[in-house]
Scaffold this active site. Structure first.
Site, PDB file in Angstrom:
ATOM      1  N   SER A  37      30.366  28.521  35.102  1.00  0.00           N
ATOM      2  CA  SER A  37      29.199  29.110  34.434  1.00  0.00           C
ATOM      3  C   SER A  37      28.537  28.182  33.407  1.00  0.00           C
ATOM      4  CB  SER A  37      29.568  30.443  33.788  1.00  0.00           C
ATOM      5  OG  SER A  37      29.818  31.378  34.799  1.00  0.00           O
ATOM      6  N   LYS A  86      36.076  43.276  32.963  1.00  0.00           N
ATOM      7  CA  LYS A  86      34.776  43.843  33.372  1.00  0.00           C
ATOM      8  C   LYS A  86      34.714  45.362  33.187  1.00  0.00           C
ATOM      9  CE  LYS A  86      33.455  40.337  36.735  1.00  0.00           C
ATOM     10  NZ  LYS A  86      33.005  40.063  38.102  1.00  0.00           N
ATOM     11  N   GLY A 149      36.433  45.169  42.497  1.00  0.00           N
ATOM     12  CA  GLY A 149      35.250  45.172  41.633  1.00  0.00           C
ATOM     13  C   GLY A 149      34.045  44.525  42.296  1.00  0.00           C
ATOM     14  N   TYR A 235      33.932  30.823  46.499  1.00  0.00           N
ATOM     15  CA  TYR A 235      33.185  29.557  46.491  1.00  0.00           C
ATOM     16  C   TYR A 235      34.068  28.330  46.238  1.00  0.00           C
ATOM     17  CZ  TYR A 235      33.245  30.770  41.548  1.00  0.00           C
ATOM     18  OH  TYR A 235      33.653  31.148  40.301  1.00  0.00           O
TER      19      TYR A 235
HETATM   20  P1  ATR Z   1      37.310  41.423  42.232  1.00  0.00           P
HETATM   21  O1  ATR Z   1      36.826  41.924  40.906  1.00  0.00           O
HETATM   22  O2  ATR Z   1      37.141  39.937  42.410  1.00  0.00           O
HETATM   23  O3  ATR Z   1      36.806  42.214  43.383  1.00  0.00           O
HETATM   24  P2  ATR Z   1      39.774  42.846  42.524  1.00  0.00           P
HETATM   25  O4  ATR Z   1      39.125  44.084  41.987  1.00  0.00           O
HETATM   26  O5  ATR Z   1      41.160  42.512  42.078  1.00  0.00           O
HETATM   27  O6  ATR Z   1      38.907  41.572  42.186  1.00  0.00           O
HETATM   28  O7  ATR Z   1      39.740  42.944  44.131  1.00  0.00           O
HETATM   29  C1  ATR Z   1      40.323  41.976  44.945  1.00  0.00           C
HETATM   30  C2  ATR Z   1      40.100  42.351  46.415  1.00  0.00           C
HETATM   31  O8  ATR Z   1      40.772  41.386  47.227  1.00  0.00           O
HETATM   32  C3  ATR Z   1      40.696  43.699  46.793  1.00  0.00           C
HETATM   33  O9  ATR Z   1      39.937  44.263  47.835  1.00  0.00           O
HETATM   34  C4  ATR Z   1      42.084  43.298  47.300  1.00  0.00           C
HETATM   35  O10 ATR Z   1      42.667  44.220  48.188  1.00  0.00           O
HETATM   36  P3  ATR Z   1      43.579  45.441  47.618  1.00  0.00           P
HETATM   37  O11 ATR Z   1      42.630  46.442  47.038  1.00  0.00           O
HETATM   38  O12 ATR Z   1      44.264  45.928  48.842  1.00  0.00           O
HETATM   39  O13 ATR Z   1      44.488  44.840  46.602  1.00  0.00           O
HETATM   40  C5  ATR Z   1      41.727  42.044  48.056  1.00  0.00           C
HETATM   41  N1  ATR Z   1      42.882  41.171  48.264  1.00  0.00           N
HETATM   42  C6  ATR Z   1      43.469  40.366  47.354  1.00  0.00           C
HETATM   43  N2  ATR Z   1      44.496  39.690  47.915  1.00  0.00           N
HETATM   44  C7  ATR Z   1      44.541  40.079  49.223  1.00  0.00           C
HETATM   45  C8  ATR Z   1      45.357  39.728  50.332  1.00  0.00           C
HETATM   46  N3  ATR Z   1      46.337  38.836  50.230  1.00  0.00           N
HETATM   47  N4  ATR Z   1      45.099  40.317  51.532  1.00  0.00           N
HETATM   48  C9  ATR Z   1      44.100  41.213  51.665  1.00  0.00           C
HETATM   49  N5  ATR Z   1      43.290  41.586  50.643  1.00  0.00           N
HETATM   50  C10 ATR Z   1      43.509  41.037  49.438  1.00  0.00           C
END
Ligand code: ATR
Length: 298
Positions: A37, A86, A149, A235
């Site tokens: 950022s 957030k 999120g 990214y």
């Molecule tokens: P952000 O604010 O970046 O969206 P988050 O709220 O922690 O971060 O969400 C991360 C997303 O990545 C979620 O959809 C998470 O799936 P879960 O809700 O099942 O936890 C997904 N995610 C993270 N690691 C994953 C993995 N190894 N396989 C599949 N989905 C994953």
């Protein structure tokens, strides 16, 4: 002596030096040392001659309250918020924009004369990256991978553009159902479905963290019959494994770096009450980030 302003004739850019009127904008999060950022915002400030500087601050949750006091005392025009604050930032704010309220997360805060107003520019930034790449949303069938999120921010903005159908596929099914239910309450004209591998989607969006800093992990396997646009919000690397599959199939891809840059520019528009023409800035900032990442590899 031309005090306070320095001309860089090579790039024909007016570089403001820090002076008595320089404003501070910033990012807070648990660990934001690697955030891109500052590069984005400081480039915008230099290019548009906005007398401001952007810094990253890694802070603990227990320090948010004091940070908020500092924002008011120092008359900081605005700041960004990232993981994991957030949602927790909301209780310190005086007003929340309607969409940020629906999303349940704030990534941008404007200090309006001591009154702090929360916004969410993630989804709007993503939407802009699609629009600028001529990706159509109206009447299209969209698959969203993830329900965290970022998925919430993106899906609420996509719904404003009247897609025909939205499916949400997430590892945690409860989270996917909750997002689907929240969206259905507001948008009765859109079909919300469980993921179906027989459905032909027009647009597939990765909002999960899968593929981040991992060039071989992908949240979804495209088939050779998929004829859709794919977009990734990850990214690092810029071309994720998910995007690579699309490029190999010759289908249209949208990189996550574009969303990152647009959400930052939209935040600057909010903080400095001005509209910013972002097309050229996007290209220039992408080049700058590319150059920086090459230098940091050395
Ligand atoms: P952000 O604010 O970046 O969206 P988050 O709220 O922690 O971060 O969400 C991360 C997303 O990545 C979620 O959809 C998470 O799936 P879960 O809700 O099942 O936890 C997904 N995610 C993270 N690691 C994953 C993995 N190894 N396989 C599949 N989905 C994953």
């Amino acid at each position: 002596m031309n005090y306070g302003v320095e001309y860089n004739t090579k790039n024909l850019v007016v570089w403001n030096m820090i002076n008595g009127n320089t404003k501070l904008t910033c990012l807070i999060g648990k660990d934001v040392r690697k955030s891109l950022s500052p590069a984005i915002h400081n480039y915008v400030y230099e290019k548009l001659n906005i007398n401001a500087r952007y810094l990253n601050f890694s802070i603990e949750e227990s320090e948010i309250e004091d940070f908020i006091k500092s924002v008011k005392i120092l008359k900081i025009p605005g700041f960004n918020v990232t993981v994991p604050y957030k949602e927790s930032i909301i209780k310190y704010l005086d007003e929340i924009d309607e969409t940020a309220k629906n999303i349940g997360a704030v990534n941008t805060v404007k200090n309006n004369g001591g009154k702090l107003i929360g916004y969410n520019t993630d989804g709007e930034g993503f939407l802009k990256s699609l629009i600028e790449n001529n990706v159509k949303i109206e009447n299209k069938k969209i698959l969203i991978l993830g329900a965290g999120g970022a998925a919430r921010g993106i899906s609420f903005f996509l719904c404003k553009r009247n897609p025909k159908l939205i499916s949400i596929k997430n590892r945690n099914l409860e989270r996917a159902r909750k997002l689907k239910a929240d969206l259905s309450c507001l948008y009765s004209n859109i079909l919300f479905q469980e993921y179906n591998d027989k459905e032909k989607y027009d647009l597939i969006i990765n909002t999960t963290t899968v593929g981040m800093n991992d060039p071989i992990a992908s949240p979804y396997k495209l088939s050779e019959f998929d004829d859709c646009v794919i977009a990734d919000i990850v990214y690092t690397p810029r071309i994720t494994k998910f995007l690579k599959q699309g490029l190999d199939l010759g289908i249209k891809t949208v990189e996550g770096i574009e969303m990152l840059i647009y959400q930052g520019i939209i935040a600057d528009e909010i903080w400095f009450d001005r509209s910013i023409e972002s097309k050229d800035l996007l290209i220039e900032i992408m080049k700058l980030l590319q150059k920086n990442s090459k230098n940091s590899e050395k």
